[in-house]
Design a protein around this motif. Structure first.
Motif, PDB file in Angstrom:
ATOM      1  N   THR A  16      -3.978 -56.596 -14.741  1.00  0.00           N
ATOM      2  CA  THR A  16      -4.640 -56.892 -13.465  1.00  0.00           C
ATOM      3  C   THR A  16      -4.613 -58.386 -13.169  1.00  0.00           C
ATOM      4  O   THR A  16      -4.365 -58.791 -12.033  1.00  0.00           O
ATOM      5  N   VAL A  17      -4.851 -59.211 -14.183  1.00  0.00           N
ATOM      6  CA  VAL A  17      -4.780 -60.670 -14.007  1.00  0.00           C
ATOM      7  C   VAL A  17      -3.364 -61.064 -13.606  1.00  0.00           C
ATOM      8  O   VAL A  17      -3.166 -61.893 -12.707  1.00  0.00           O
ATOM      9  N   ASN A  18      -2.382 -60.467 -14.251  1.00  0.00           N
ATOM     10  CA  ASN A  18      -0.988 -60.787 -13.936  1.00  0.00           C
ATOM     11  C   ASN A  18      -0.653 -60.435 -12.487  1.00  0.00           C
ATOM     12  O   ASN A  18       0.020 -61.200 -11.792  1.00  0.00           O
ATOM     13  N   GLN A  19      -1.150 -59.293 -12.023  1.00  0.00           N
ATOM     14  CA  GLN A  19      -0.926 -58.912 -10.630  1.00  0.00           C
ATOM     15  C   GLN A  19      -1.529 -59.943  -9.674  1.00  0.00           C
ATOM     16  O   GLN A  19      -0.906 -60.313  -8.673  1.00  0.00           O
ATOM     17  N   LYS A  20      -2.724 -60.423  -9.986  1.00  0.00           N
ATOM     18  CA  LYS A  20      -3.359 -61.443  -9.146  1.00  0.00           C
ATOM     19  C   LYS A  20      -2.552 -62.731  -9.152  1.00  0.00           C
ATOM     20  O   LYS A  20      -2.384 -63.378  -8.107  1.00  0.00           O
ATOM     21  N   ASN A  21      -2.035 -63.110 -10.316  1.00  0.00           N
ATOM     22  CA  ASN A  21      -1.222 -64.325 -10.397  1.00  0.00           C
ATOM     23  C   ASN A  21       0.080 -64.181  -9.612  1.00  0.00           C
ATOM     24  O   ASN A  21       0.526 -65.130  -8.953  1.00  0.00           O
ATOM     25  N   ILE A  22       0.684 -63.010  -9.663  1.00  0.00           N
ATOM     26  CA  ILE A  22       1.902 -62.756  -8.887  1.00  0.00           C
ATOM     27  C   ILE A  22       1.585 -62.835  -7.392  1.00  0.00           C
ATOM     28  O   ILE A  22       2.344 -63.432  -6.620  1.00  0.00           O
ATOM     29  N   ASN A  23       0.457 -62.267  -6.982  1.00  0.00           N
ATOM     30  CA  ASN A  23       0.059 -62.371  -5.571  1.00  0.00           C
ATOM     31  C   ASN A  23      -0.138 -63.815  -5.158  1.00  0.00           C
ATOM     32  O   ASN A  23       0.151 -64.179  -4.010  1.00  0.00           O
ATOM     33  N   GLY A  24      -0.600 -64.658  -6.073  1.00  0.00           N
ATOM     34  CA  GLY A  24      -0.726 -66.081  -5.790  1.00  0.00           C
ATOM     35  C   GLY A  24       0.619 -66.720  -5.491  1.00  0.00           C
ATOM     36  O   GLY A  24       0.742 -67.532  -4.564  1.00  0.00           O
ATOM     37  N   ILE A  25       1.629 -66.350  -6.258  1.00  0.00           N
ATOM     38  CA  ILE A  25       2.987 -66.859  -6.010  1.00  0.00           C
ATOM     39  C   ILE A  25       3.469 -66.403  -4.637  1.00  0.00           C
ATOM     40  O   ILE A  25       3.985 -67.192  -3.851  1.00  0.00           O
ATOM     41  N   ALA A  41       8.114 -58.546  -6.955  1.00  0.00           N
ATOM     42  CA  ALA A  41       7.720 -58.113  -8.293  1.00  0.00           C
ATOM     43  C   ALA A  41       7.217 -56.673  -8.205  1.00  0.00           C
ATOM     44  O   ALA A  41       6.555 -56.302  -7.235  1.00  0.00           O
ATOM     45  N   TRP A  42       7.523 -55.911  -9.225  1.00  0.00           N
ATOM     46  CA  TRP A  42       7.155 -54.505  -9.272  1.00  0.00           C
ATOM     47  C   TRP A  42       6.432 -54.213 -10.579  1.00  0.00           C
ATOM     48  O   TRP A  42       6.700 -54.837 -11.611  1.00  0.00           O
ATOM     49  N   LEU A  43       5.538 -53.241 -10.537  1.00  0.00           N
ATOM     50  CA  LEU A  43       4.843 -52.759 -11.719  1.00  0.00           C
ATOM     51  C   LEU A  43       5.388 -51.370 -12.036  1.00  0.00           C
ATOM     52  O   LEU A  43       5.399 -50.483 -11.168  1.00  0.00           O
ATOM     53  N   LEU A  44       5.828 -51.164 -13.264  1.00  0.00           N
ATOM     54  CA  LEU A  44       6.380 -49.879 -13.659  1.00  0.00           C
ATOM     55  C   LEU A  44       5.260 -48.869 -13.915  1.00  0.00           C
ATOM     56  O   LEU A  44       4.078 -49.222 -13.967  1.00  0.00           O
TER      57      LEU A  44
END
Length: 102
Positions: A16-25, A41-44
């Motif tokens: 979940t943290v990684n998804q938030k960081n990707i959204n920041g990018i 970016a995609w989540l499998l």
């Protein structure tokens, strides 16, 4: 053109943290509106394996992406998170597409 695909697996707790960081990018890239950067970016299905797909007009565009504050934050936190599978980077060559990239 430079096309990069990166895959890695986080822990379930960090996903979940990684998804938030990707959204920041993504948000920073939208603000920047650089014509030579396409980023996704995609989540499998396992909920913790990520695939990033970057299409860059040239090396300068790649440097712009990696110099973003949001990218630096994403990268530092990802590497400190205790990944289940380290990032695997692949450079791809476009053969054909219905989409014009650059």
């Amino acid at each position: 053109m430079k096309i990069v695909r990166v895959c890695y697996t986080t822990t379930a707790a960090f996903a979940t943290v990684n998804q938030k960081n990707i959204n920041g990018i993504v948000n920073e890239l939208k603000e920047l509106n650089h014509p030579g950067i396409k980023y996704g970016a995609w989540l499998l299905a396992d909920g913790k394996t990520f695939m990033h797909f970057d299409q860059l007009d040239n090396e300068e565009a790649h440097e712009v992406l990696t110099s973003l504050e949001s990218f630096k934050k994403f990268d530092a936190e990802l590497l400190a998170s205790g990944l289940e599978a380290e990032p695997q980077l692949e450079l791809l060559l476009l053969v054909a597409s219905t989409e014009v990239f650059f």
